[in-house]
Design a protein around this motif. Structure first.
Motif, PDB file in Angstrom:
ATOM      1  N   MET A   1      -5.149  61.919 -23.431  1.00  0.00           N
ATOM      2  CA  MET A   1      -6.002  62.256 -24.335  1.00  0.00           C
ATOM      3  C   MET A   1      -7.042  63.329 -24.763  1.00  0.00           C
ATOM      4  SD  MET A   1      -7.020  59.079 -23.833  1.00  0.00           S
ATOM      5  CE  MET A   1      -8.472  59.624 -24.220  1.00  0.00           C
ATOM      6  N   VAL A   2      -6.255  64.563 -24.215  1.00  0.00           N
ATOM      7  CA  VAL A   2      -6.961  65.666 -25.100  1.00  0.00           C
ATOM      8  C   VAL A   2      -6.223  65.978 -25.638  1.00  0.00           C
ATOM      9  CG1 VAL A   2      -7.043  68.159 -24.588  1.00  0.00           C
ATOM     10  CG2 VAL A   2      -7.712  67.130 -22.871  1.00  0.00           C
ATOM     11  N   PHE A   3      -5.418  65.284 -26.521  1.00  0.00           N
ATOM     12  CA  PHE A   3      -4.137  65.621 -27.355  1.00  0.00           C
ATOM     13  C   PHE A   3      -4.600  64.961 -28.856  1.00  0.00           C
ATOM     14  CE2 PHE A   3      -0.456  64.632 -29.931  1.00  0.00           C
ATOM     15  CZ  PHE A   3      -0.183  66.306 -30.387  1.00  0.00           C
ATOM     16  N   LEU A   4      -5.146  63.983 -28.266  1.00  0.00           N
ATOM     17  CA  LEU A   4      -5.446  62.562 -29.290  1.00  0.00           C
ATOM     18  C   LEU A   4      -6.685  63.847 -29.840  1.00  0.00           C
ATOM     19  CD1 LEU A   4      -5.432  59.925 -30.721  1.00  0.00           C
ATOM     20  CD2 LEU A   4      -6.554  59.374 -28.228  1.00  0.00           C
ATOM     21  N   TYR A   5      -7.311  64.126 -29.121  1.00  0.00           N
ATOM     22  CA  TYR A   5      -9.042  63.777 -29.387  1.00  0.00           C
ATOM     23  C   TYR A   5      -8.707  65.239 -30.050  1.00  0.00           C
ATOM     24  CZ  TYR A   5     -11.401  60.770 -26.166  1.00  0.00           C
ATOM     25  OH  TYR A   5     -11.881  59.786 -25.213  1.00  0.00           O
TER      26      TYR A   5
ATOM     27  N   SER B   1      -1.958  61.549 -18.688  1.00  0.00           N
ATOM     28  CA  SER B   1      -2.644  61.200 -19.138  1.00  0.00           C
ATOM     29  C   SER B   1      -3.859  61.415 -20.034  1.00  0.00           C
ATOM     30  CB  SER B   1      -3.334  60.020 -18.318  1.00  0.00           C
ATOM     31  OG  SER B   1      -3.836  59.752 -17.282  1.00  0.00           O
ATOM     32  N   THR B   2      -4.013  62.177 -18.750  1.00  0.00           N
ATOM     33  CA  THR B   2      -5.501  63.603 -19.413  1.00  0.00           C
ATOM     34  C   THR B   2      -5.591  64.406 -20.504  1.00  0.00           C
ATOM     35  OG1 THR B   2      -6.304  63.011 -16.858  1.00  0.00           O
ATOM     36  CG2 THR B   2      -7.180  64.731 -18.801  1.00  0.00           C
ATOM     37  N   SER B   3      -3.934  64.968 -20.532  1.00  0.00           N
ATOM     38  CA  SER B   3      -3.361  65.556 -21.360  1.00  0.00           C
ATOM     39  C   SER B   3      -3.297  64.932 -23.101  1.00  0.00           C
ATOM     40  CB  SER B   3      -2.135  66.559 -21.178  1.00  0.00           C
ATOM     41  OG  SER B   3      -0.443  65.798 -20.414  1.00  0.00           O
TER      42      SER B   3
ATOM     43  N   ILE C   1      -0.058  61.556  -9.186  1.00  0.00           N
ATOM     44  CA  ILE C   1      -0.840  62.830 -10.376  1.00  0.00           C
ATOM     45  C   ILE C   1      -0.197  63.245 -11.243  1.00  0.00           C
ATOM     46  CG2 ILE C   1      -1.068  64.867  -9.384  1.00  0.00           C
ATOM     47  CD1 ILE C   1      -2.059  64.733  -6.097  1.00  0.00           C
ATOM     48  N   ARG C   2       1.185  62.900 -11.292  1.00  0.00           N
ATOM     49  CA  ARG C   2       2.142  63.231 -12.706  1.00  0.00           C
ATOM     50  C   ARG C   2       1.240  62.381 -13.571  1.00  0.00           C
ATOM     51  NH1 ARG C   2       7.365  63.754  -9.974  1.00  0.00           N
ATOM     52  NH2 ARG C   2       7.172  65.988  -8.962  1.00  0.00           N
ATOM     53  N   LYS C   3       1.181  61.334 -13.368  1.00  0.00           N
ATOM     54  CA  LYS C   3       0.553  60.046 -14.552  1.00  0.00           C
ATOM     55  C   LYS C   3      -0.620  60.348 -15.152  1.00  0.00           C
ATOM     56  CE  LYS C   3       3.907  56.406 -13.086  1.00  0.00           C
ATOM     57  NZ  LYS C   3       3.898  54.655 -12.837  1.00  0.00           N
TER      58      LYS C   3
ATOM     59  N   GLN D   1     -11.699  67.861  -9.914  1.00  0.00           N
ATOM     60  CA  GLN D   1     -11.903  69.709 -10.317  1.00  0.00           C
ATOM     61  C   GLN D   1     -10.573  69.644 -11.484  1.00  0.00           C
ATOM     62  OE1 GLN D   1      -9.726  71.374  -8.192  1.00  0.00           O
ATOM     63  NE2 GLN D   1     -11.050  71.997  -6.145  1.00  0.00           N
ATOM     64  N   ILE D   2      -9.878  68.325 -12.289  1.00  0.00           N
ATOM     65  CA  ILE D   2      -9.482  68.717 -13.315  1.00  0.00           C
ATOM     66  C   ILE D   2     -10.108  68.213 -14.459  1.00  0.00           C
ATOM     67  CG2 ILE D   2      -7.322  67.767 -15.172  1.00  0.00           C
ATOM     68  CD1 ILE D   2      -5.806  67.997 -12.571  1.00  0.00           C
TER      69      ILE D   2
END
Length: 102
Positions: free
Chosen positions: A26-30, A22-24, A16-18, A97-98
């Motif tokens: 990707m949001v940072f990159l976009y 990775s989601t955060s 879950i942490r990984k 949900q995230i």
């Protein structure tokens, strides 16, 4: 038996942490890509239209694309830094949900 269940729980928490990281990231990159595009948009207006003060609609649009992703990236970075890794209250986090929120 109890040792195996603890290992499974720890593996789930790590997964879950990984996925959250990775989601955060990707949001940072976009958001950085949109930020760069906004800066290029403003630079193009400055070079092409600023001497005549025409196409002024490009300025607020460029500022929105330039500033908003920076605030988004900063807020995600701060929330990741402030996230407590020893928190056991997040056991029931649903990653679907995230993804819907993002």
């Amino acid at each position: 038996m109890n040792h195996e269940s603890n290992m499974n729980t720890n593996m789930k928490k790590r997964t879950i942490r990984k996925e959250k990281k990775s989601t955060s990231s990707m949001v940072f990159l976009y958001s950085m890509i949109v930020n760069i595009c906004g800066g290029l948009f403003l630079s193009y207006w400055l070079y092409k239209y600023h001497p005549t003060n025409s196409n002024l609609w490009m300025v607020p649009l460029g500022l929105i694309f330039f500033i908003t992703p920076a605030f988004l990236s900063l807020s995600i970075l701060i929330s990741d830094l402030c996230d407590d890794d020893d928190d056991d209250d997040d056991d029931d986090v649903n990653l679907d949900q995230i993804r819907i929120i993002l």
